[in-house]
Design an enzyme around this catalytic site. Structure first.
Site, PDB file in Angstrom:
ATOM      1  N   LYS A  49      14.171 -11.798 -18.736  1.00  0.00           N
ATOM      2  CA  LYS A  49      13.596 -13.141 -18.907  1.00  0.00           C
ATOM      3  C   LYS A  49      12.789 -13.203 -20.203  1.00  0.00           C
ATOM      4  CE  LYS A  49      13.591 -13.700 -13.927  1.00  0.00           C
ATOM      5  NZ  LYS A  49      12.843 -13.550 -12.661  1.00  0.00           N
ATOM      6  N   GLN A  93       7.042 -12.806 -10.199  1.00  0.00           N
ATOM      7  CA  GLN A  93       8.253 -12.052  -9.882  1.00  0.00           C
ATOM      8  C   GLN A  93       8.188 -11.544  -8.439  1.00  0.00           C
ATOM      9  OE1 GLN A  93      11.004 -11.716 -11.904  1.00  0.00           O
ATOM     10  NE2 GLN A  93      11.972 -10.727 -10.155  1.00  0.00           N
ATOM     11  N   ASP A 116      10.091 -21.579 -11.303  1.00  0.00           N
ATOM     12  CA  ASP A 116      11.134 -21.125 -10.376  1.00  0.00           C
ATOM     13  C   ASP A 116      11.502 -22.208  -9.354  1.00  0.00           C
ATOM     14  OD1 ASP A 116      12.226 -18.621 -10.852  1.00  0.00           O
ATOM     15  OD2 ASP A 116      10.507 -17.555 -10.012  1.00  0.00           O
TER      16      ASP A 116
END
Ligand code: NAP
Length: 277
Positions: A49, A93, A116
């Site tokens: 990422k 994460q 997200d």
């Protein structure tokens, strides 16, 4: 004849377009990632990422915490990031270590910075058919890929194997919003093959290699393989690709299918949240 749903090529096109757009901005977007612990897979994903963000001149900050970090430390940091005007996208994460309640952490992210698309507000918006600040990246990537190949969803029977909060459930809702008829299967589903065989579009998000075999699919259906596992050190999907290929109309490879689309969707989300800020 089966066709490959080429996520690698499409993601490159999306990223090139984003790059052009971001180059024109005076101020650059800023993605902050919280990584707790030393899980190698998580470190790899965060690294990918960061690399993708850097290529687009998106500023990225990785905040690394040790495995034994307590929940309050993460919640306090999120409160700080939520009000930090320099940060427009926050990603925690997953998975988090056991002592940290994942749901509480996700709820603590500002929905407007939730890159997200996992917060209750963003998920709730999707379920009532309202545009969220950001769509969850993997489901968004799957739909973008299907759209690129003009695969119509309306009236189709879409079967999803896997019901996680990050893939299966939001994807089901998004397909429903596109007027597909949706069935979700999981580890308690009986006679899985009887259901998968009725799918016009079969999406597998399990993480078990070759759980989807030729006898489980409908002839000429579209197969999307979200699953990733390691077989002899190589990435593999859920689908027995070699044996299934000829019986499909379209199919995603692993690697090169959904994976790159997830990253491209994440970068699209960073820019979208930046513009909303
Ligand atoms: P997860 O939270 O582990 O969910 C797996 C799902 O599979 C669960 O709903 C589970 O059912 C179901 N399942 C397990 N065994 C099954 C069986 N024998 N039959 C039917 N269903 C079964 O995983 P996830 O986070 O959604 O990820 C799924 C896979 O996609 C993983 O391999 C992950 O690495 C991969 N992934 C890839 C990307 C990408 O960008 N390519 C992104 C995200 C995830 P229960 O709910 O009953 O336990």
């Amino acid at each position: 004849m089966a066709k490959i749903l080429d996520g690698k090529t499409l993601s490159r096109k999306i990223l090139d377009n984003l790059s052009e757009e971001i180059a024109k901005l005076d101020k650059k977007p800023h993605l902050t990632v919280i990584l707790v612990g030393e899980d190698p897979a998580s470190e790899l994903y965060v690294g990918l990422k960061k690399k993708a963000a850097e290529k687009l001149c998106i500023k990225s900050t990785i905040l690394k915490y040790p495995q034994d970090t307590d929940e309050k430390t993460i919640l306090d940091k999120l409160e700080e990031l939520n009000s930090d005007k320099d940060v427009n996208a926050i990603l925690v994460q997953l998975p988090l270590p056991k002592q940290i309640n994942e749901k509480k952490v996700i709820e603590a992210i500002s929905p407007k910075k939730d890159v997200d698309g996992f917060t209750p507000e963003n998920i709730g918006k999707i379920s009532i058919g309202v545009e969220p600040y950001a769509y969850p990246c993997t489901p968004k990537g799957v739909l973008t890929l299907l759209d690129e190949y003009n695969i119509k969803l309306e009236g189709k029977h879409a079967v999803i194997v896997g019901r996680s909060n990050i893939v299966g459930k939001p994807l089901a809702q998004m397909l429903l919003n596109k007027n597909a008829t949706v069935t979700i299967c999981h580890s308690y589903t009986k006679n899985l093959a009887d259901i998968t065989k009725t799918a016009d579009i079969l999406i597998s998000a399990v993480g078990k290699n070759k759980i989807i075999r030729k006898e489980m699919i409908k002839y000429n259906s579209v197969i999307v393989d979200v699953g990733t596992s390691k077989i002899d050190g190589k990435s593999a999907g859920d689908v027995d690709f070699e044996n299934v290929f000829e019986s499909t109309s379209y199919i995603t490879p692993v690697p090169g299918g959904v994976g790159p689309m997830t990253i491209a969707s994440l970068m699209e989300n960073v820019l979208k949240l930046f513009k909303l800020a």
